[in-house]
Design an enzyme around this catalytic site. Sequence first.
Site, PDB file in Angstrom:
ATOM      1  N   ILE A 124     -36.240  29.027  14.690  1.00  0.00           N
ATOM      2  CA  ILE A 124     -37.322  29.608  13.886  1.00  0.00           C
ATOM      3  C   ILE A 124     -37.618  28.624  12.759  1.00  0.00           C
ATOM      4  O   ILE A 124     -36.714  28.276  11.984  1.00  0.00           O
ATOM      5  CB  ILE A 124     -36.910  30.969  13.288  1.00  0.00           C
ATOM      6  CG1 ILE A 124     -36.561  31.958  14.403  1.00  0.00           C
ATOM      7  CG2 ILE A 124     -38.016  31.516  12.392  1.00  0.00           C
ATOM      8  CD1 ILE A 124     -35.997  33.286  13.898  1.00  0.00           C
ATOM      9  N   GLY A 180     -39.828  29.549  17.967  1.00  0.00           N
ATOM     10  CA  GLY A 180     -39.770  28.838  19.237  1.00  0.00           C
ATOM     11  C   GLY A 180     -38.609  29.346  20.078  1.00  0.00           C
ATOM     12  O   GLY A 180     -37.909  30.292  19.693  1.00  0.00           O
ATOM     13  N   ASN A 181     -38.386  28.710  21.211  1.00  0.00           N
ATOM     14  CA  ASN A 181     -37.304  29.153  22.090  1.00  0.00           C
ATOM     15  C   ASN A 181     -35.928  28.817  21.540  1.00  0.00           C
ATOM     16  O   ASN A 181     -34.954  29.488  21.878  1.00  0.00           O
ATOM     17  CB  ASN A 181     -37.482  28.571  23.485  1.00  0.00           C
ATOM     18  CG  ASN A 181     -38.518  29.347  24.273  1.00  0.00           C
ATOM     19  OD1 ASN A 181     -38.281  30.490  24.643  1.00  0.00           O
ATOM     20  ND2 ASN A 181     -39.679  28.763  24.485  1.00  0.00           N
ATOM     21  N   SER A 182     -35.826  27.779  20.711  1.00  0.00           N
ATOM     22  CA  SER A 182     -34.514  27.408  20.154  1.00  0.00           C
ATOM     23  C   SER A 182     -34.381  27.765  18.679  1.00  0.00           C
ATOM     24  O   SER A 182     -33.340  28.248  18.256  1.00  0.00           O
ATOM     25  CB  SER A 182     -34.270  25.907  20.307  1.00  0.00           C
ATOM     26  OG  SER A 182     -34.356  25.511  21.652  1.00  0.00           O
ATOM     27  N   ASP A 204     -47.729  29.066  20.787  1.00  0.00           N
ATOM     28  CA  ASP A 204     -47.493  27.876  19.954  1.00  0.00           C
ATOM     29  C   ASP A 204     -48.421  26.745  20.397  1.00  0.00           C
ATOM     30  O   ASP A 204     -48.979  26.013  19.573  1.00  0.00           O
ATOM     31  CB  ASP A 204     -46.017  27.446  19.970  1.00  0.00           C
ATOM     32  CG  ASP A 204     -45.453  27.223  21.372  1.00  0.00           C
ATOM     33  OD1 ASP A 204     -46.104  27.583  22.377  1.00  0.00           O
ATOM     34  OD2 ASP A 204     -44.336  26.675  21.461  1.00  0.00           O
ATOM     35  N   ARG A 205     -48.641  26.649  21.694  1.00  0.00           N
ATOM     36  CA  ARG A 205     -49.575  25.630  22.208  1.00  0.00           C
ATOM     37  C   ARG A 205     -50.987  25.930  21.721  1.00  0.00           C
ATOM     38  O   ARG A 205     -51.713  25.034  21.277  1.00  0.00           O
ATOM     39  CB  ARG A 205     -49.550  25.618  23.747  1.00  0.00           C
ATOM     40  CG  ARG A 205     -48.235  25.159  24.327  1.00  0.00           C
ATOM     41  CD  ARG A 205     -48.211  25.330  25.844  1.00  0.00           C
ATOM     42  NE  ARG A 205     -49.246  24.551  26.526  1.00  0.00           N
ATOM     43  CZ  ARG A 205     -49.566  24.713  27.815  1.00  0.00           C
ATOM     44  NH1 ARG A 205     -48.965  25.632  28.544  1.00  0.00           N
ATOM     45  NH2 ARG A 205     -50.495  23.968  28.351  1.00  0.00           N
ATOM     46  N   THR A 220     -21.466   6.651  27.838  1.00  0.00           N
ATOM     47  CA  THR A 220     -22.158   7.803  28.442  1.00  0.00           C
ATOM     48  C   THR A 220     -23.185   8.376  27.477  1.00  0.00           C
ATOM     49  O   THR A 220     -24.335   8.649  27.848  1.00  0.00           O
ATOM     50  CB  THR A 220     -21.130   8.883  28.837  1.00  0.00           C
ATOM     51  OG1 THR A 220     -20.203   8.296  29.745  1.00  0.00           O
ATOM     52  CG2 THR A 220     -21.809  10.082  29.465  1.00  0.00           C
TER      53      THR A 220
HETATM   54  N1  LIG Z   1     -33.743  20.703  11.004  1.00  0.00           N
HETATM   55  C1  LIG Z   1     -33.629  20.824  12.332  1.00  0.00           C
HETATM   56  N2  LIG Z   1     -32.913  21.829  12.867  1.00  0.00           N
HETATM   57  C2  LIG Z   1     -32.793  21.975  14.196  1.00  0.00           C
HETATM   58  N3  LIG Z   1     -33.369  21.142  15.084  1.00  0.00           N
HETATM   59  C3  LIG Z   1     -34.097  20.126  14.614  1.00  0.00           C
HETATM   60  C4  LIG Z   1     -34.276  19.924  13.228  1.00  0.00           C
HETATM   61  N4  LIG Z   1     -35.079  18.846  13.084  1.00  0.00           N
HETATM   62  C5  LIG Z   1     -35.347  18.385  14.313  1.00  0.00           C
HETATM   63  N5  LIG Z   1     -34.754  19.132  15.254  1.00  0.00           N
HETATM   64  C6  LIG Z   1     -34.873  18.930  16.698  1.00  0.00           C
HETATM   65  O1  LIG Z   1     -35.851  19.834  17.132  1.00  0.00           O
HETATM   66  C7  LIG Z   1     -35.611  20.222  18.467  1.00  0.00           C
HETATM   67  C8  LIG Z   1     -36.164  21.612  18.653  1.00  0.00           C
HETATM   68  O2  LIG Z   1     -37.553  21.556  18.374  1.00  0.00           O
HETATM   69  P1  LIG Z   1     -38.384  22.840  18.003  1.00  0.00           P
HETATM   70  O3  LIG Z   1     -39.812  22.383  17.894  1.00  0.00           O
HETATM   71  O4  LIG Z   1     -37.799  23.557  16.843  1.00  0.00           O
HETATM   72  O5  LIG Z   1     -38.167  23.693  19.336  1.00  0.00           O
HETATM   73  P2  LIG Z   1     -38.585  25.183  19.682  1.00  0.00           P
HETATM   74  O6  LIG Z   1     -39.954  25.391  19.056  1.00  0.00           O
HETATM   75  O7  LIG Z   1     -38.614  25.199  21.165  1.00  0.00           O
HETATM   76  O8  LIG Z   1     -37.550  26.124  19.111  1.00  0.00           O
HETATM   77  C9  LIG Z   1     -34.121  20.058  18.691  1.00  0.00           C
HETATM   78  O9  LIG Z   1     -33.895  19.375  19.900  1.00  0.00           O
HETATM   79  C10 LIG Z   1     -33.650  19.189  17.524  1.00  0.00           C
HETATM   80  O10 LIG Z   1     -33.208  17.935  18.008  1.00  0.00           O
HETATM   81  C1  LIG Z   2     -44.181  26.106  27.048  1.00  0.00           C
HETATM   82  C2  LIG Z   2     -43.304  26.842  26.069  1.00  0.00           C
HETATM   83  C3  LIG Z   2     -42.014  27.279  26.756  1.00  0.00           C
HETATM   84  C4  LIG Z   2     -42.960  25.899  24.900  1.00  0.00           C
HETATM   85  O1  LIG Z   2     -42.054  26.558  24.051  1.00  0.00           O
HETATM   86  P1  LIG Z   2     -41.169  25.783  22.954  1.00  0.00           P
HETATM   87  O2  LIG Z   2     -40.635  24.548  23.569  1.00  0.00           O
HETATM   88  O3  LIG Z   2     -42.110  25.454  21.824  1.00  0.00           O
HETATM   89  O4  LIG Z   2     -40.116  26.742  22.520  1.00  0.00           O
HETATM   90  C5  LIG Z   2     -44.059  28.068  25.451  1.00  0.00           C
HETATM   91  O5  LIG Z   2     -45.292  27.655  24.956  1.00  0.00           O
HETATM   92  C6  LIG Z   2     -44.269  29.159  26.469  1.00  0.00           C
HETATM   93  O6  LIG Z   2     -43.411  29.961  26.716  1.00  0.00           O
HETATM   94  N1  LIG Z   2     -45.476  29.187  27.076  1.00  0.00           N
HETATM   95  C7  LIG Z   2     -45.842  30.183  28.091  1.00  0.00           C
HETATM   96  C8  LIG Z   2     -46.132  29.514  29.392  1.00  0.00           C
HETATM   97  C9  LIG Z   2     -47.386  28.645  29.340  1.00  0.00           C
HETATM   98  O7  LIG Z   2     -47.799  28.161  28.269  1.00  0.00           O
HETATM   99  O8  LIG Z   2     -47.967  28.448  30.420  1.00  0.00           O
HETATM  100  K   LIG Z   3     -42.559  25.144  19.428  1.00  0.00           K
END
Ligand SMILES: Nc1ncnc2c1ncn2[C@@H]1O[C@H](COP(=O)(O)OP(=O)(O)O)[C@@H](O)[C@H]1O
Ligand SMILES: CC(C)(COP(=O)(O)O)[C@@H](O)C(=O)NCCC(=O)O
Ligand SMILES: [K+]
Length: 249
Positions: A12, A8-10, A102-103, A181
């Site tokens: 793996i 994902g963007n944040s 991923d979608r 906050t």
């Molecule tokens: N074990 C974990 N490690 C990191 N982030 C986690 C974990 N469990 C839940 N999260 C949450 O998941 C979010 C990221 O979701 P994720 O589906 O991994 O995103 P992406 O697919 O965009 O990388 C973070 O905001 C965090 O709060």
């Molecule tokens: C929408 C998303 C950014 C979601 O990514 P994620 O939050 O899972 O990291 C990803 O599916 C993406 O880059 N999509 C391409 C643009 C689209 O689906 O229209």
């Molecule tokens: K994802």
Amino acid sequence: MILELDCGNSFIKWRVLDLGGTSASAEGVVGSDLALIDSLVALPGLLLTHCRLVSVRALEETSKLVAALHEAFGVAVSCAAPAREMAGVRNGYEDFERLGLDRWLAMLGGFKLARGACLVLDFGTAATADFIAADGEHLGGFICPGMPLMRNQLRTHTRKIRYDDAAAERALERLSPGRTTVEAVERGCTLMLRGFVMTQLELARSYWGDDFTVFLTGGDADLVAGAVPQARLVPDLVFVGLAMACPLS
Ligand SMILES: Nc1ncnc2c1ncn2[C@@H]1O[C@H](COP(=O)(O)OP(=O)(O)O)[C@@H](O)[C@H]1O
Ligand SMILES: CC(C)(COP(=O)(O)O)[C@@H](O)C(=O)NCCC(=O)O
Ligand SMILES: [K+]
């Protein structure tokens, strides 16, 4: 053993399955390629025969990870690719290759599990919603900032919103109006996500009445699960679709 990766963007997300592909013998969430390799190297008795991966990252970044996995474990990596149609689901994007993979995989997984109309909600860096009708037609979806983006925008674009992760976690024990906050921000953003969910549910009801399944997935799905008791929380929904898109050859 099969290594599965959702980049994902944040983070793996990874897991290792036995060859039957039924149970995960190890899994984790890591922030970088290096941390991934380290976690895998540390597993006793790891013998990878296959690897499949989905990535929403740049091609170059994904290729680097594929090369690193090949180098470290000698395994060939099968990457999920866009498709116009698969497993009875028809991609609804004007340009099907632009739909986030991923979608797409979560949709394939959801439609397989639901065997009918479904609403797939994913809470990662972004929050996404996708609508799949009972005949497999993808009606399209929505993309909004997820929890990490909302909170970081507030932190970076204001002078006085600053707090640490531990305080953020404590703040979410309740959702009453915040008196600090950190409570005000964390609870406010959580309610934004819940509002997003309610709007998607309303739209799904307008299409399908009560005849649809709601899926929640992504790292922050827990934040909204309490607001949708009828939903199926399936943290590994993307992996369900990944196995469909990249069957072992
Ligand atoms: N074990 C974990 N490690 C990191 N982030 C986690 C974990 N469990 C839940 N999260 C949450 O998941 C979010 C990221 O979701 P994720 O589906 O991994 O995103 P992406 O697919 O965009 O990388 C973070 O905001 C965090 O709060
Ligand atoms: C929408 C998303 C950014 C979601 O990514 P994620 O939050 O899972 O990291 C990803 O599916 C993406 O880059 N999509 C391409 C643009 C689209 O689906 O229209
Ligand atoms: K994802």
